[in-house]
Design an enzyme around this catalytic site. Structure first.
Site, PDB file in Angstrom:
ATOM      1  N   THR A 106       0.860  -1.180   0.000  1.00  0.00           N
ATOM      2  CA  THR A 106       0.000   0.000   0.000  1.00  0.00           C
ATOM      3  C   THR A 106       0.899   1.233   0.000  1.00  0.00           C
ATOM      4  O   THR A 106       2.091   1.153   0.329  1.00  0.00           O
ATOM      5  CB  THR A 106      -0.948  -0.003   1.215  1.00  0.00           C
ATOM      6  OG1 THR A 106      -1.960   0.993   1.030  1.00  0.00           O
ATOM      7  CG2 THR A 106      -0.206   0.280   2.515  1.00  0.00           C
ATOM      8  N   THR A 107       0.329   2.354  -0.384  1.00  0.00           N
ATOM      9  CA  THR A 107       1.107   3.596  -0.509  1.00  0.00           C
ATOM     10  C   THR A 107       1.923   3.885   0.737  1.00  0.00           C
ATOM     11  O   THR A 107       3.122   4.203   0.674  1.00  0.00           O
ATOM     12  CB  THR A 107       0.168   4.776  -0.799  1.00  0.00           C
ATOM     13  OG1 THR A 107      -0.316   4.657  -2.144  1.00  0.00           O
ATOM     14  CG2 THR A 107       0.877   6.118  -0.641  1.00  0.00           C
ATOM     15  N   HIS A 154      20.566  33.261  38.627  1.00  0.00           N
ATOM     16  CA  HIS A 154      19.626  34.377  38.487  1.00  0.00           C
ATOM     17  C   HIS A 154      20.327  35.629  37.947  1.00  0.00           C
ATOM     18  O   HIS A 154      20.021  36.760  38.352  1.00  0.00           O
ATOM     19  CB  HIS A 154      18.920  34.681  39.817  1.00  0.00           C
ATOM     20  CG  HIS A 154      18.208  33.492  40.384  1.00  0.00           C
ATOM     21  ND1 HIS A 154      16.955  33.098  39.972  1.00  0.00           N
ATOM     22  CD2 HIS A 154      18.600  32.579  41.321  1.00  0.00           C
ATOM     23  CE1 HIS A 154      16.588  32.010  40.634  1.00  0.00           C
ATOM     24  NE2 HIS A 154      17.574  31.669  41.458  1.00  0.00           N
ATOM     25  N   SER A 277      27.935  45.057  11.893  1.00  0.00           N
ATOM     26  CA  SER A 277      26.727  45.880  11.823  1.00  0.00           C
ATOM     27  C   SER A 277      26.835  46.835  10.643  1.00  0.00           C
ATOM     28  O   SER A 277      27.929  47.274  10.282  1.00  0.00           O
ATOM     29  CB  SER A 277      26.567  46.669  13.127  1.00  0.00           C
ATOM     30  OG  SER A 277      25.630  47.716  12.971  1.00  0.00           O
ATOM     31  N   SER A 278      25.684  47.168  10.044  1.00  0.00           N
ATOM     32  CA  SER A 278      25.698  48.100   8.915  1.00  0.00           C
ATOM     33  C   SER A 278      25.948  49.534   9.360  1.00  0.00           C
ATOM     34  O   SER A 278      26.285  50.385   8.545  1.00  0.00           O
ATOM     35  CB  SER A 278      24.356  48.024   8.160  1.00  0.00           C
ATOM     36  OG  SER A 278      23.290  48.391   9.018  1.00  0.00           O
ATOM     37  N   LYS A 283      30.772  46.551  16.251  1.00  0.00           N
ATOM     38  CA  LYS A 283      29.987  45.374  16.634  1.00  0.00           C
ATOM     39  C   LYS A 283      30.648  44.060  16.196  1.00  0.00           C
ATOM     40  O   LYS A 283      31.254  43.965  15.147  1.00  0.00           O
ATOM     41  CB  LYS A 283      28.576  45.446  16.038  1.00  0.00           C
ATOM     42  CG  LYS A 283      27.715  46.562  16.587  1.00  0.00           C
ATOM     43  CD  LYS A 283      27.432  46.393  18.068  1.00  0.00           C
ATOM     44  CE  LYS A 283      26.541  45.200  18.379  1.00  0.00           C
ATOM     45  NZ  LYS A 283      25.186  45.342  17.838  1.00  0.00           N
ATOM     46  N   ARG A 284      30.472  43.032  17.036  1.00  0.00           N
ATOM     47  CA  ARG A 284      30.895  41.661  16.742  1.00  0.00           C
ATOM     48  C   ARG A 284      29.802  40.745  17.283  1.00  0.00           C
ATOM     49  O   ARG A 284      29.902  40.192  18.369  1.00  0.00           O
ATOM     50  CB  ARG A 284      32.248  41.372  17.392  1.00  0.00           C
ATOM     51  CG  ARG A 284      32.833  40.008  17.019  1.00  0.00           C
ATOM     52  CD  ARG A 284      34.244  39.878  17.592  1.00  0.00           C
ATOM     53  NE  ARG A 284      34.779  38.543  17.427  1.00  0.00           N
ATOM     54  CZ  ARG A 284      35.976  38.163  17.872  1.00  0.00           C
ATOM     55  NH1 ARG A 284      36.756  39.038  18.495  1.00  0.00           N
ATOM     56  NH2 ARG A 284      36.398  36.918  17.704  1.00  0.00           N
ATOM     57  N   ASN A 285      28.756  40.620  16.518  1.00  0.00           N
ATOM     58  CA  ASN A 285      27.564  39.923  16.980  1.00  0.00           C
ATOM     59  C   ASN A 285      27.757  38.399  16.981  1.00  0.00           C
ATOM     60  O   ASN A 285      28.494  37.856  16.157  1.00  0.00           O
ATOM     61  CB  ASN A 285      26.372  40.284  16.087  1.00  0.00           C
ATOM     62  CG  ASN A 285      26.000  41.749  16.209  1.00  0.00           C
ATOM     63  OD1 ASN A 285      26.053  42.318  17.294  1.00  0.00           O
ATOM     64  ND2 ASN A 285      25.651  42.364  15.099  1.00  0.00           N
TER      65      ASN A 285
END
Length: 451
Positions: A106-107, A154, A277-278, A283-285
């Site tokens: 069967t299928t 925390h 970042s543009s 930035k160094r994401n």
């Protein structure tokens, strides 16, 4: 034209890998359908159900190259499933032997078994990458076994730990995933061949014999019972992927937070332009971590979908089965992408031990207030010692001084312990507990789990 991150020229290698896409491509899926149909013919010939010559001809002529894919796509949309259009074309292609294609099946038998073949190949990739992640985490745990840093609960300083200890905690999760995968595979790598309502009625007393021969042809396990509507194996598989990507997401979240400007304790590997970042040149994401974090959320959704799809009506479902067609390939794509990003990130992780020490000293000894309390407790009793140290902590916070200076100014502590001992107790590097030894235990455990 691409329309999702999985087939987008821009995003597909961020949310999948070429290797995993190859496992779940249309071509690969149809080839698995054909593989099952050919194996079925061979199994039935071995059991005397169809002529051996027919099985040989089917094996020779049933190929992906022989298909009219445009016609198959059109007819699949009409029928709702791809197997009937496939069988019609293969039957014509195989000539006189075509009458025996799909005999007694069967299928869903063909589609389920083909998916299991895909899952088997996909799990092999996942297993390889989990082992690679384990190796990288073990190396980090070993290298930074004794490197002190602030442990945080925390989101606040709690007690000193070592970075190796943190890596050992990460490692322990993947050791368990390796064990889970070994246990999982025999439960899911089981073929399907049961006929229209799962009873193999079309093959008379030959049904179970053919079923066993088919699974031997494909190297799959023999089902305990028909699983047309018993989908726990595939659901377990995707929830396993949910656990793996959840652990990857936890590692990613820790690294992302440690990459913050305020902490600066670790960084993803430097690649020129990566994470830029543009508008903000500084930035160094955390790109790998962000993709791992996103993948965990996506796989979790598919794991939930598979649990929902387990609830199926009678002997053949009306709808839940099709939901699997969405969930399985996408979950594996996301998992492969996340594991790939983890391998890249962990292999080149920049560990700033000097920042770890600076952050550890940030509270000027307050992080080891427990150590001083326990040092005073034998003489004063635990509660009185707690109150003395609590008052010193309040003074240190209010006056911006160190815990040691506050203790010296109070007098209660110096009445019990000399200055040398108080200096020792207020040095965070002297209060690592059994963190280094726990690293050793984790590494020994990692070595004992199948690699």
């Amino acid at each position: 034209m691409s329309s999702t991150v999985f087939d987008s020229v821009l995003f597909r290698d961020m949310f999948g890998t070429a290797e995993m896409r190859g496992v779940f491509s249309d071509k690969a899926l149809i080839e698995r359908y054909i593989e099952v149909e050919v194996a079925l013919a061979r199994a039935e010939a071995r059991c005397g159900v169809i002529p051996s010559e027919a099985a040989e001809q089917i094996a020779e002529l049933a190929t992906y190259a022989s298909l009219d894919m445009a016609l198959m796509q059109h007819e699949t949309e009409i029928v709702g499933y791809p197997i009937l259009p496939l069988v019609e074309q293969l039957s014509k292609t195989c000539g006189e032997a075509g009458r025996y294609v799909h005999w007694g099946a069967t299928t869903q038998d063909i589609m389920d078994t083909a998916v299991v073949l895909q899952v088997r190949a996909a799990l092999a990739i996942v297993e390889r990458d989990i082992q690679a992640v384990r190796g990288l985490l073990a190396d980090l745990a070993r290298r930074y076994r004794d490197t002190p840093m602030a442990g945080r609960t925390h989101l606040q300083h709690a007690l000193p730990i070592t970075f190796g200890y943190k890596c050992a905690v990460w490692l322990s999760m993947f050791d368990r995933h390796a064990e889970r995968l070994v246990e999982l595979r025999p439960r899911v790598e089981i073929g399907q061949f049961a006929g229209a309502a799962g009873t193999l009625a079309s093959l008379g007393d030959k049904g179970l014999e053919v079923q066993e021969a088919l699974m031997a042809e494909l190297g799959l396990g023999i089902p305990q019972a028909t699983w047309h509507v018993a989908r726990d194996g595939l659901a377990e598989t995707l929830n396993f992927l949910g656990l793996v990507t959840g652990s990857l997401g936890k590692v990613a979240l820790d690294v992302m937070m440690m990459m913050t400007s305020e902490l600066g304790e670790v960084y993803e590997p430097f690649v020129k332009g990566r994470g830029a970042s543009s508008t903000m040149p500084q930035k160094r994401n955390p790109i790998s971590c962000e993709l791992m974090y996103a993948a965990a959320k996506g796989v979790r959704q598919h794991a939930g979908l598979m649990l929902d799809a387990m609830i199926q009506d009678f002997e053949r479902s009306t709808g839940p089965w099709q939901a699997e067609w969405i969930a399985i390939p996408e979950a594996f794509a996301l998992s492969a992408a996340s594991l790939g990003q983890a391998k890249f990130m962990l292999a080149g992780l920049e560990v700033r031990t000097e920042r770890m020490r600076k952050n550890l000293d940030m509270t000027q000894g307050l992080i080891v207030a427990e150590a001083v309390m326990m040092g005073l407790a034998p003489a004063l009793g635990r509660q009185v010692a707690h109150d003395v140290v609590y008052a010193a902590c309040r003074m240190a916070n209010d006056e911006g001084t160190s815990l040691l200076d506050a203790l010296l100014a109070q007098g209660e502590a110096t009445a019990q312990l000399d200055i040398k001992e108080l200096k020792r107790l207020t040095d965070p590097a002297n209060y690592l507990g059994l963190a280094p030894q726990m690293v050793d235990i984790a590494l020994a455990r990692e070595g004992s789990v199948k690699r």
